[in-house]
Scaffold this motif. Structure first.
Motif, short mmCIF file in Angstrom:
data_model
loop_
_atom_site.label_atom_id
_atom_site.label_comp_id
_atom_site.label_asym_id
_atom_site.label_seq_id
_atom_site.Cartn_x
_atom_site.Cartn_y
_atom_site.Cartn_z
N ILE A 1 27.70 39.10 35.68
CA ILE A 1 27.27 38.71 37.02
C ILE A 1 28.09 39.46 38.07
O ILE A 1 27.55 39.97 39.07
N ALA A 2 29.41 39.51 37.87
CA ALA A 2 30.30 40.12 38.85
C ALA A 2 30.02 41.61 39.02
O ALA A 2 30.14 42.14 40.13
N ARG A 3 29.68 42.29 37.94
CA ARG A 3 29.39 43.72 38.05
C ARG A 3 28.22 43.98 38.99
O ARG A 3 28.19 45.01 39.69
N VAL A 4 27.26 43.07 39.04
CA VAL A 4 26.12 43.22 39.94
C VAL A 4 26.51 42.87 41.37
O VAL A 4 26.22 43.61 42.32
N ILE A 5 27.21 41.74 41.54
CA ILE A 5 27.57 41.27 42.89
C ILE A 5 28.53 42.23 43.58
O ILE A 5 28.39 42.53 44.77
N PHE A 6 29.51 42.74 42.85
CA PHE A 6 30.56 43.55 43.46
C PHE A 6 30.30 45.05 43.40
O PHE A 6 31.17 45.83 43.78
N LYS A 7 29.12 45.45 42.96
CA LYS A 7 28.82 46.87 42.86
C LYS A 7 28.94 47.54 44.24
O LYS A 7 28.38 47.06 45.23
N ASP A 8 29.71 48.62 44.29
CA ASP A 8 29.92 49.42 45.51
C ASP A 8 30.64 48.64 46.61
O ASP A 8 30.62 49.06 47.78
N LYS A 9 31.28 47.52 46.28
CA LYS A 9 32.04 46.76 47.27
C LYS A 9 33.52 46.89 46.97
O LYS A 9 33.94 46.73 45.82
N PRO A 10 34.34 47.20 47.97
CA PRO A 10 35.78 47.37 47.72
C PRO A 10 36.43 46.03 47.40
O PRO A 10 35.97 44.97 47.85
N PRO A 11 37.51 46.05 46.62
CA PRO A 11 38.25 44.82 46.33
C PRO A 11 38.82 44.20 47.60
O PRO A 11 39.25 44.93 48.51
N VAL A 12 38.82 42.89 47.68
CA VAL A 12 39.36 42.16 48.84
C VAL A 12 40.50 41.28 48.34
O VAL A 12 40.30 40.43 47.47
N PRO A 13 41.72 41.45 48.90
CA PRO A 13 42.84 40.62 48.46
C PRO A 13 42.76 39.23 49.06
O PRO A 13 42.15 39.01 50.11
N PHE A 14 43.40 38.26 48.41
CA PHE A 14 43.51 36.92 48.96
C PHE A 14 44.51 36.93 50.12
O PHE A 14 45.51 37.63 50.08
N ARG A 15 44.21 36.13 51.14
CA ARG A 15 45.12 36.03 52.28
C ARG A 15 46.34 35.21 51.90
O ARG A 15 46.21 34.10 51.38
N ILE A 16 47.50 35.73 52.18
CA ILE A 16 48.76 35.04 51.88
C ILE A 16 49.17 34.22 53.10
O ILE A 16 49.31 34.77 54.19
N PRO A 17 49.35 32.91 52.97
CA PRO A 17 49.73 32.07 54.11
C PRO A 17 51.09 32.50 54.67
O PRO A 17 51.94 33.04 53.95
N TRP B 1 33.91 27.06 29.54
CA TRP B 1 33.54 27.52 30.87
C TRP B 1 34.57 28.50 31.39
O TRP B 1 35.67 28.64 30.86
N LEU B 2 34.19 29.17 32.45
CA LEU B 2 35.11 30.01 33.22
C LEU B 2 34.70 29.94 34.69
O LEU B 2 33.51 30.07 35.01
N ILE B 3 35.67 29.68 35.55
CA ILE B 3 35.46 29.72 36.99
C ILE B 3 36.28 30.88 37.52
O ILE B 3 37.48 30.97 37.25
N GLY B 4 35.65 31.79 38.26
CA GLY B 4 36.36 32.92 38.82
C GLY B 4 36.10 33.03 40.31
O GLY B 4 34.95 32.93 40.76
N SER B 5 37.18 33.23 41.09
CA SER B 5 37.07 33.29 42.55
C SER B 5 37.65 34.57 43.10
O SER B 5 38.72 35.03 42.67
N THR B 6 36.94 35.15 44.06
CA THR B 6 37.48 36.15 44.96
C THR B 6 37.49 35.51 46.34
O THR B 6 36.97 34.40 46.51
N PRO B 7 38.05 36.16 47.36
CA PRO B 7 38.01 35.55 48.70
C PRO B 7 36.59 35.30 49.21
O PRO B 7 36.41 34.48 50.11
N ASP B 8 35.60 35.98 48.67
CA ASP B 8 34.22 35.85 49.17
C ASP B 8 33.30 35.04 48.27
O ASP B 8 32.34 34.43 48.75
#
Length: 217
Positions: free
Chosen positions: A163-179, A124-131
């Motif tokens: 999957i990610a290429r479809v979801i993130f198409k034309d969307k800018p990268p979003v960084p993770f919030r640093i506490p 398996w692979l689990i991948g997360s962005t902030p969204d």
């Protein structure tokens, strides 16, 4: 049992993905659901899974522009956000220089983790962005080996990439919030000491734990 910490227990892809999503959102609890909302035939919402309050959501006032909606999230972190971010920062390395390094071509921060069971029975692979958190699992309904060297990085990561290429198409990268309070220090990949050389990486440290020229304080 102690081996549970190493992944010796069985679980589902939904539960694994949910756990990673709670890391990615800053340690706030998530209740998964297959139904987001139910409306009647007149368009009125009779059920909504989303527990958070939305201020400004709904129809625009007559002749006016609706205010920007605000989501009120009253959930409290179930663990120290700084520690959780350190885990997320470690998993960022998985998708750039680790077992899922091929995902670096997506050009965005992805906190990922691959997994491969004994005898390559599933992976398996689990991948997360902030969204978004996406879980990919490969295996047979009746467990048996997938074949020699059929690992999460080699089999499940390409599924995630498609999957990610479809979801993130034309969307800018979003960084993770640093506490607040967490420091990002450039360190040598091998020694862990401060460095700005070509073998250096960014690591997250709590106050007072940053490495110095002799090692960690």
């Amino acid at each position: 049992y102690l081996p549970m910490a190493l992944g010796a227990g069985d679980t589902t892809l939904l539960r694994m993905t949910m756990g990673h999503a709670m890391l990615a959102n800053g340690a706030r609890e998530i209740t998964p659901s297959l139904v987001d909302r139910v409306q009647d035939r007149n368009g009125h919402t009779v059920y909504r899974h989303e527990p958070r309050q939305c201020i400004g959501c709904g129809e625009a006032p007559a002749g006016g522009k609706p205010p920007a909606p605000q989501i009120v999230d009253k959930r409290q972190p179930f663990h120290d956000p700084a520690s959780v971010y350190q885990v997320v920062n470690i998993m960022l390395g998985v998708t750039t220089r680790g077992t899922a390094g091929q995902l670096a071509v997506l050009g965005r921060p992805i906190a990922g983790k691959t997994g491969t069971t004994n005898d390559f029975r599933d992976n398996w692979l689990i991948g997360s962005t902030p969204d978004y958190t996406i879980g990919s699992s490969v295996g047979f309904d009746e467990p048996r080996t997938l074949g020699d060297q059929e690992t999460g990085g080699g089999t499940s990561a390409p599924v995630y990439e498609r999957i990610a290429r479809v979801i993130f198409k034309d969307k800018p990268p979003v960084p993770f919030r640093i506490p607040p309070g967490v420091r990002i220090v450039r360190v040598d990949h091998d020694s862990g000491l401060p460095s700005s050389g070509g073998n250096s990486i960014d690591e997250a440290f709590k106050p007072g734990t940053e490495p110095n020229e002799y090692g960690a304080q």
